[in-house]
Design a protein around this motif. Sequence first.
Motif, PDB file in Angstrom:
ATOM      1  N   SER A 109      15.772 -31.671 -10.796  1.00  0.00           N
ATOM      2  CA  SER A 109      15.784 -30.460 -11.622  1.00  0.00           C
ATOM      3  C   SER A 109      15.581 -29.212 -10.782  1.00  0.00           C
ATOM      4  O   SER A 109      16.277 -28.199 -10.973  1.00  0.00           O
ATOM      5  N   VAL A 110      14.631 -29.262  -9.847  1.00  0.00           N
ATOM      6  CA  VAL A 110      14.386 -28.102  -8.981  1.00  0.00           C
ATOM      7  C   VAL A 110      15.624 -27.774  -8.154  1.00  0.00           C
ATOM      8  O   VAL A 110      16.069 -26.614  -8.091  1.00  0.00           O
ATOM      9  N   ILE A 111      16.218 -28.799  -7.537  1.00  0.00           N
ATOM     10  CA  ILE A 111      17.399 -28.572  -6.694  1.00  0.00           C
ATOM     11  C   ILE A 111      18.577 -28.097  -7.542  1.00  0.00           C
ATOM     12  O   ILE A 111      19.270 -27.130  -7.188  1.00  0.00           O
ATOM     13  N   ALA A 125      24.966 -25.086  -0.059  1.00  0.00           N
ATOM     14  CA  ALA A 125      24.141 -25.913   0.828  1.00  0.00           C
ATOM     15  C   ALA A 125      23.515 -27.083   0.063  1.00  0.00           C
ATOM     16  O   ALA A 125      23.580 -28.242   0.506  1.00  0.00           O
ATOM     17  N   LEU A 126      22.922 -26.797  -1.095  1.00  0.00           N
ATOM     18  CA  LEU A 126      22.245 -27.846  -1.853  1.00  0.00           C
ATOM     19  C   LEU A 126      23.220 -28.875  -2.400  1.00  0.00           C
ATOM     20  O   LEU A 126      22.967 -30.087  -2.358  1.00  0.00           O
ATOM     21  N   LEU A 249      23.426 -32.596 -13.079  1.00  0.00           N
ATOM     22  CA  LEU A 249      23.340 -32.218 -14.484  1.00  0.00           C
ATOM     23  C   LEU A 249      22.575 -30.907 -14.659  1.00  0.00           C
ATOM     24  O   LEU A 249      22.972 -30.037 -15.455  1.00  0.00           O
ATOM     25  N   ALA A 250      21.468 -30.751 -13.912  1.00  0.00           N
ATOM     26  CA  ALA A 250      20.700 -29.506 -14.000  1.00  0.00           C
ATOM     27  C   ALA A 250      21.501 -28.323 -13.491  1.00  0.00           C
ATOM     28  O   ALA A 250      21.421 -27.214 -14.046  1.00  0.00           O
ATOM     29  N   ARG A 251      22.268 -28.535 -12.441  1.00  0.00           N
ATOM     30  CA  ARG A 251      23.112 -27.447 -11.919  1.00  0.00           C
ATOM     31  C   ARG A 251      24.140 -27.016 -12.952  1.00  0.00           C
ATOM     32  O   ARG A 251      24.355 -25.818 -13.176  1.00  0.00           O
TER      33      ARG A 251
END
Length: 375
Positions: A109-111, A125-126, A249-251
């Motif tokens: 989630s953070v990424i 990058a991520l 999914l979070a992205r």
Amino acid sequence: MADVMQSQKIESFTILVWKRFKKHQLALISTIILIILGLVSIFAPTIEYFLGVSHDTASLSMVNMPASWPHILGTNELGQDVFTRLIFGGRISLSVGLISALTSAIIGSVIGLCAGFFGGFVDSALMRFTDAMLSVPVLPLMIVFSALELDILFGSKNLVGAGIGCLAIAAITLVFRYASFARKNQSTKDLSFFRMIADALIVSGTLFIGYVAIFYFIDWKSVGSGNFSSVIKLILIIVFFGWMTVARLARAAAMQLKNMEFVTAVRALGANNKRMLLVHILPNALAPIIVAATLEVGGNILYEAALSFLGLGIQPPVSSWGNMLNNAVDYIKTTPSLAFWPGFFILVTVACFNFLGDGMRDALDPHQVMKSGKK
């Protein structure tokens, strides 16, 4: 008054979600089964005391006994009670699945939220790193890492090298922050040099503190020598290879939400990036994250069972469903029940988590919730 109205709105949305979830009969039944499994695993010592048997004490006079009281499911090749080993093994298997899924969901989630919200170089990058992790063969690498000890994986300490590496990361971050400002055609006075320095120091400082916390504050030799060292190692391995799906999914959720009207409104009102991410985007992106984490629990339990079955996962004397299957291989012809029961518990648990994930996906779908609210 406003707080009361807001709580009523939140409660009504929760009721709509619960009504939709109840319509998914398999998900509801699966939830009940998982609650029962969880309670039985939590109170495993009490059940063992009530039955007057032992899950870890060997007794050669009771080897491979058939089912009888108090040995409800018989005994294994060492004379240990099979039923209590199953419920104690359920504690380990469920803990590995839940803890690794929760940790993977937090990291992913953070990424994913940072990549989708900030975009640009951060996103590139991520997500390139995420794509690289998704392309590796998971199970073979899990087998390789499982064969290593914790003190080998985390035993090396090089504070000077870590500091130099963090400074290099800070310099790279500073360069890319400068480039991102320059692309916006801002003058040198508007580059906010001190803010860029602060960002670079925050990134490198966080990495350095994490390095010190992992390699200096944790005594990996003592952790790696305990009975539960294999459990900790397996959780770390599963987390390392399991956060990528949640990140994607979070992205996607962050990229969709950051362009919506309510985010534009709070940005116009002067909200900073931290507030927009934590208060406005994260709560609205929780639905796919929760569903993915729920479905991931079943997969993690299968990973634990597979590695333990190969002798590389949870190690005796700690019992899990996977190493119970491994121990039963030599007795599959003479005492097939030793392999049947842990396999049956794995099948039921993984199926229940999958049905639970399907039910939560239907219940948390905002379009379906609003449709049910209009009826």
